[in-house]
Design an enzyme around this catalytic site. Structure first.
Site, mmCIF file in Angstrom:
data_model
loop_
_atom_site.group_PDB
_atom_site.id
_atom_site.type_symbol
_atom_site.label_atom_id
_atom_site.label_comp_id
_atom_site.label_asym_id
_atom_site.label_seq_id
_atom_site.Cartn_x
_atom_site.Cartn_y
_atom_site.Cartn_z
ATOM 1 N N PHE A 145 -18.174 -3.329 4.123
ATOM 2 C CA PHE A 145 -18.895 -2.490 3.155
ATOM 3 C C PHE A 145 -19.321 -3.369 1.988
ATOM 4 C CE2 PHE A 145 -19.582 0.040 -0.586
ATOM 5 C CZ PHE A 145 -20.410 1.031 -0.101
ATOM 6 N N ASP A 230 -17.070 -11.419 -1.311
ATOM 7 C CA ASP A 230 -17.293 -10.164 -2.041
ATOM 8 C C ASP A 230 -15.950 -9.649 -2.562
ATOM 9 O OD1 ASP A 230 -17.712 -7.600 -2.938
ATOM 10 O OD2 ASP A 230 -18.957 -6.977 -1.243
ATOM 11 N N LYS A 259 -17.503 -3.665 -10.274
ATOM 12 C CA LYS A 259 -16.449 -2.691 -10.542
ATOM 13 C C LYS A 259 -15.637 -2.999 -11.815
ATOM 14 C CE LYS A 259 -16.434 -0.390 -6.175
ATOM 15 N NZ LYS A 259 -16.653 -0.884 -4.843
HETATM 16 C C1 PLP Z 1 -18.058 -0.871 -4.162
HETATM 17 C C2 PLP Z 1 -18.375 -2.082 -3.373
HETATM 18 C C3 PLP Z 1 -19.678 -2.608 -3.318
HETATM 19 C C4 PLP Z 1 -20.866 -1.905 -3.926
HETATM 20 O O1 PLP Z 1 -20.780 -1.723 -5.289
HETATM 21 P P1 PLP Z 1 -21.729 -0.642 -6.000
HETATM 22 O O2 PLP Z 1 -21.472 -0.853 -7.453
HETATM 23 O O3 PLP Z 1 -21.285 0.694 -5.498
HETATM 24 O O4 PLP Z 1 -23.126 -0.968 -5.600
HETATM 25 C C5 PLP Z 1 -19.876 -3.797 -2.636
HETATM 26 N N1 PLP Z 1 -18.854 -4.429 -2.033
HETATM 27 C C6 PLP Z 1 -17.596 -3.950 -2.051
HETATM 28 C C7 PLP Z 1 -16.509 -4.717 -1.373
HETATM 29 C C8 PLP Z 1 -17.320 -2.756 -2.698
HETATM 30 O O5 PLP Z 1 -16.082 -2.263 -2.677
#
Ligand code: PLP
Length: 403
Positions: A145, A230, A259
């Site tokens: 994700f 990520d 985040k």
């Molecule tokens: C939440 C998340 C995203 C996307 O972030 P948004 O601010 O919702 O666009 C990308 N990668 C990971 C691992 C995430 O948990």
């Protein structure tokens, strides 16, 4: 002017469902947050064990971050990058120091951070690695994700995320998560990057085998492939280290953050890497109106300072150990597996006992907010400022709900 607060939770949920469609939210209407606690419209109190998907590691409305936001909001909120502002450079300097890289590129949402990393990797591929034009390949993992933009959903394994949103962006291939040999086999001379999460969050709190990230880092180095890590969800103390890759002594070649970089106060994302990679991006190549704005920068500095001043990564490490100890004492036939690192914990429920959602609903009735992921997994990711006694209470409630 309408009195927007004179509505009940039910009325607000009804209105929400009338004016928008893209979420199936739990029936809780938050109206106030403080630390690990949130309050609904009726004044009911809940312990927040989702923390906005780990964006609120520092706790709701952290006073230091609120003060930074207020102070900056009264001075200057947006310059656009057409001009300089007097906060961004200090934010990016601090972020570089925090991550150990020399360059940073600020954006807003996590998905934009991922897009940024993909663009850097592709341009690096064409200009440094000399991959033939438009032939660059990026490898991703099954069950990933990385956000919801058109390119990012192009390589999702979730049918719903991409079906009927095509034509999809080409140039991606997917390998099994946690399998370093599969990565090795998938790399070709045109591979420019490997994008992965150190623990798959939305995929179900999937922890890869010990040493996987170290192996990935070595394979990428040996084959001239950029490792795009990520850490949007796993970063900033969530897993018990500053970044989850620290368990394997790697932060990748391009580190993607979001985040908790804002303590839940504001959408802020960024990528960091060293100059030899970032320098492929020239003025005008990439940008965003709000990226690096002074309000975000002031919030980002305060959010990073809170992580340091309150030793939140160390706290997450110790409390995670404590909490998983309590969970290990719960003897329940319903539990298939408990996994995670630090305060990023997934409890997988055996399919024969139904889905995780009704259990999350029962926890909500008991004053604990969490959200299932991938149908079978209860994810527990409270703010890292949580206290031992609060975790003990969560474990007691879980024990009863899982009985
Ligand atoms: C939440 C998340 C995203 C996307 O972030 P948004 O601010 O919702 O666009 C990308 N990668 C990971 C691992 C995430 O948990």
């Amino acid at each position: 002017m309408e009195n927007y607060s004179a509505k009940s939770s039910n009325e607000i949920i009804e209105l929400t469902n009338k004016v928008t469609t893209n979420y199936n939210s739990m029936p809780v209407v938050m109206s106030r947050g403080e630390g690990v606690w949130v309050y609904d419209v009726e004044g009911n109190k809940y312990l927040d064990c989702l923390a906005a998907y780990s964006a609120v590691n520092q706790g709701h409305c952290h006073p230091k971050v609120v003060a930074a936001l207020k102070n900056q909001a009264e001075k200057l909120t947006l310059s656009s990058r057409a001009f300089h502002n007097d906060v961004m450079a200090f934010f990016l300097q601090k972020l570089c120091k925090y991550t150990g890289f020399t360059k940073a590129l600020p954006m807003n949402s996590g998905a934009e951070g991922v897009e940024t990393a993909l663009k850097i990797a592709r341009k690096w591929g064409y200009t440094v690695k000399k991959v033939p034009l438009d032939k660059a390949e990026i490898i991703v993992c099954d069950g990933n994700f990385h956000g919801r933009t058109t390119t990012v959903v192009s390589f999702s394994s979730e049918e719903q995320y991409k079906k009927l949103f095509g034509p999809l962006t080409p140039g991606f291939k997917s390998v099994p998560y946690g399998d370093a040999n599969a990565l090795k086999a998938a790399i070709t001379p045109n591979t420019v990057g490997f994008l992965l999460e150190p623990i798959q969050g939305e995929g179900g709190v999937n922890v890869p085998p010990e040493g996987y990230l170290a192996n990935v880092a070595r394979i990428c180095k040996d084959t001239g492939v950029l490792m795009l890590l990520d850490e949007i969800q796993t970063g900033f103390g969530r897993t018990g280290k500053k970044f989850c890759g620290d368990y394997d002594n790697t932060r990748g070649d391009i580190l993607i953050m979001g985040k908790a970089l804002s303590a839940g106060m504001y959408p802020i994302s960024a990528v960091c890497c060293n100059a030899s990679i970032m320098d492929v991006i020239k003025a005008g190549d990439h940008g965003s109106t709000y990226g690096g704005n002074p309000l975000a920068s002031a919030v980002g500095i305060a959010a990073l300072e809170v992580l340091e001043e309150e030793n939140l990564p160390e706290r997450s490490f110790e409390l995670g150990k404590y909490f998983r100890g309590l969970l290990a004492e719960i003897k329940s036939d319903k539990i298939k597996e408990v996994r995670g690192k630090g305060l990023m914990i997934g409890i997988e429920i055996k399919k024969e006992f139904g889905k995780a959602r009704p259990l999350c609903e029962e926890l909500k009735r008991r004053g604990i907010l969490c959200k299932e992921t991938h149908e079978q997994v209860i994810r527990i990711t409270p703010p890292l400022i949580i206290e031992e006694k609060e975790l003990k209470w969560v474990a007691e409630q879980l024990k009863e709900v899982l009985a």
